[in-house]
Design a protein around this motif. Structure first.
Motif, short mmCIF file in Angstrom:
data_model
loop_
_atom_site.label_atom_id
_atom_site.label_comp_id
_atom_site.label_asym_id
_atom_site.label_seq_id
_atom_site.Cartn_x
_atom_site.Cartn_y
_atom_site.Cartn_z
N ILE A 88 1.94 -4.46 -6.58
CA ILE A 88 1.92 -3.44 -5.74
C ILE A 88 2.25 -3.93 -4.75
O ILE A 88 3.07 -2.74 -3.44
N ILE A 89 2.09 -5.45 -4.47
CA ILE A 89 3.32 -5.69 -3.54
C ILE A 89 4.83 -4.64 -3.45
O ILE A 89 5.33 -4.67 -2.51
N VAL A 90 5.51 -4.78 -4.24
CA VAL A 90 6.41 -4.28 -4.28
C VAL A 90 6.55 -3.01 -4.36
O VAL A 90 7.46 -2.36 -3.64
N PHE A 91 5.23 -2.15 -4.73
CA PHE A 91 5.72 -0.92 -4.75
C PHE A 91 5.44 -0.53 -3.64
O PHE A 91 6.17 0.83 -3.33
N TYR A 92 4.45 -0.52 -3.13
CA TYR A 92 4.06 -0.46 -1.48
C TYR A 92 5.07 -1.07 -0.48
O TYR A 92 5.16 -0.01 0.43
N GLY A 137 1.79 5.67 9.81
CA GLY A 137 2.92 6.90 9.07
C GLY A 137 3.16 5.70 8.09
O GLY A 137 2.62 4.70 7.44
N TRP A 138 4.21 5.31 7.74
CA TRP A 138 4.76 4.58 6.72
C TRP A 138 4.06 3.24 6.79
O TRP A 138 4.18 1.89 6.13
N PHE A 185 -0.42 -2.64 4.03
CA PHE A 185 -0.47 -3.13 2.88
C PHE A 185 -0.50 -4.10 1.99
O PHE A 185 -0.68 -4.78 1.25
N SER A 186 1.17 -3.96 1.91
CA SER A 186 2.25 -5.26 0.97
C SER A 186 1.38 -6.52 1.62
O SER A 186 1.59 -7.31 0.33
N ILE A 187 1.95 -6.82 2.42
CA ILE A 187 0.95 -7.71 3.55
C ILE A 187 -0.36 -8.70 2.54
O ILE A 187 -0.18 -9.77 2.77
N ILE A 188 -1.18 -7.59 3.35
CA ILE A 188 -2.39 -8.24 2.64
C ILE A 188 -2.20 -8.14 1.52
O ILE A 188 -2.84 -8.86 0.63
#
Length: 438
Positions: free
Chosen positions: A297-301, A398-399, A405-408
């Motif tokens: 999830i980290i990578v894809f976000y 936006g982005w 979310f990736s950081i979370i």
């Protein structure tokens, strides 16, 4: 359609309509603990199905935003009951070696419901007028009615029966669940003995109250259970599932039919990606499953945020220098949709089932119902925050929202690695010993 009938709600009004369900879920989950302890897990599930039928009928008949919000709130109460009690009921009735699979099957059933809802929405997008939204709302009555009817034939939880001194009934239930009706089978006798011994010890030495959740050694379990449910919502999954039409529109997918089709595919990805958890979660374990899903999830976000940044830069004629992926507007749009699907797939086999499984198995019997009401309440109040703020944040940030979310998720991964013990293939009583000795 919906927007015309309800006066085209803006981003804030949309957030209120969507999140009214989660406020009901929060309150319902808090009420579910005492109800499940007093009236049984089974009866509480049946009550949830009945309330859900009522809420769906109110939504179906809605003639104003207020009535729609009221119907969603009532539905939320029912979902609060069911989301708290169903995983607990499954954990208490399933054998240790397949407990993870059973709760994953529940999550799989949820994904099927989401997929069917998206499919129904896609079909109804071709209908004109109020029927376009009334039909999906009314169809909700069907599954809740089926649950109410079929649950009458399900057994009571053997642990609830023992806790209320129905030892003979508990033996009968365990015989049905473990030994094809043979109540004198050795495995039935041994499990009943272990359950009875544990519950008798709990009754003799421990109080059953919410305050007990804050005392040692239960404080660690409470922090872990609530933390898992909080972190599940801040994977951003409901931003993707509920507001993906907003995302799709922002990358040039404009027609109602195309958005509904992409949403239906999103639901299908959710369904199919839950299957690995059903097959292997009791072999992989909870820790490994969560760590792998979180890493993906980290990578894809991160990739999604960069794709959306590139799309914004490419469609803004003054900022081409900040384009990271120069795939053209259409290519960036398709790639972004694929990243949304990959995040959903990664969630579906990891945080989807584990977020409900872990809180349902880490608490002792005398606190399990109350503890699950608190952990599930944490899920729903976090859900409320996410669903209320997501349309506004998508509009403003936006982005950058997906970068956040990736950081979370990177923080979540560290917390899971440091604090989550493995509970696969343990009985609930063995899990209790694991935490009691920690």
């Amino acid at each position: 359609g919906f927007n015309k009938y309800f006066d085209s709600p803006d981003a804030l009004a949309t957030g209120v309509i969507v999140s009214s369900l989660t406020i009901g879920c929060f309150l319902g989950s808090l009420l579910s603990g005492p109800l499940a302890d007093r009236f049984s897990r089974k009866i509480t599930i049946m009550l949830g199905a009945l309330v859900c039928t009522l809420g769906s009928a109110i939504q179906f008949a809605s003639i104003s935003r207020a009535m729609l919000i009221a119907g969603r709130f009532v539905n939320g109460l029912a979902i609060g009951f069911l989301s708290s009690v169903v995983p607990m009921y499954q954990s208490e009735t399933a054998p240790p070696g397949s407990r993870g699979r059973m709760v994953s099957l529940q999550q799989w059933a949820i994904t099927w419901g989401i997929f069917l809802a998206f499919g129904i929405d896609y079909g109804c997008s071709y209908i004109e007028g109020a029927r376009q939204f009334r039909l999906p709302l009314g169809i909700q009555i069907v599954p809740s009615s089926i649950l109410l009817f079929t649950m009458a034939f399900m057994p009571f939880s053997p642990r609830w029966l023992v806790a209320h001194d129905h030892i003979g009934d508990a033996r009968q239930v365990l015989g049905r669940l473990r030994a094809y009706g043979h109540t004198s089978a050795p495995e039935v006798t041994e499990e009943l003995r272990l359950i009875h011994r544990t519950i008798a010890f709990e009754h003799a030495t421990k109080a059953s109250s919410y305050w007990e959740l804050l005392k040692r050694p239960n404080r660690r379990r409470t922090l872990l259970g609530c933390g898992i449910q909080f972190m599940q919502q801040f994977t951003g999954i409901n931003t993707l599932m509920l507001y993906s039409p907003t995302i799709f529109r922002s990358i040039g997918m404009g027609s109602v039919q195309s958005i509904a089709m992409f949403q239906a595919i999103n639901g299908l990805v959710n369904v199919t990606s839950t299957v690995p958890a059903i097959l292997w979660i009791d072999r992989w374990g909870r820790r490994a499953t969560l760590l792998l899903g979180t890493l993906l999830i980290i990578v894809f976000y991160l990739v999604l945020s960069l794709l959306l940044r590139s799309y914004d830069a490419l469609t803004d004629l003054t900022s081409h220098d900040s384009v990271i992926f120069n795939l053209g507007p259409h290519g960036l749009g398709i790639a972004s949709i694929c990243m949304v699907y990959l995040v959903v797939a990664s969630f579906a086999f990891s945080w989807g089932p584990c977020g409900w499984l872990i809180p349902s198995e880490i608490f002792p019997t005398h606190l399990r119902a109350r503890a699950n009401s608190v952990t599930t309440g944490t899920n729903w109040i976090s859900n409320f925050v996410v669903t209320l703020t997501s349309p506004v944040l998508l509009q403003i940030a936006g982005w950058r929202l997906f970068l956040a979310f990736s950081i979370i998720m990177a923080v979540n991964m560290a917390l899971i690695y440091l604090f989550l013990p493995e509970t696969k293939n343990m009985t609930l009583e063995e899990v209790d010993t694991l935490f009691a000795g920690s």
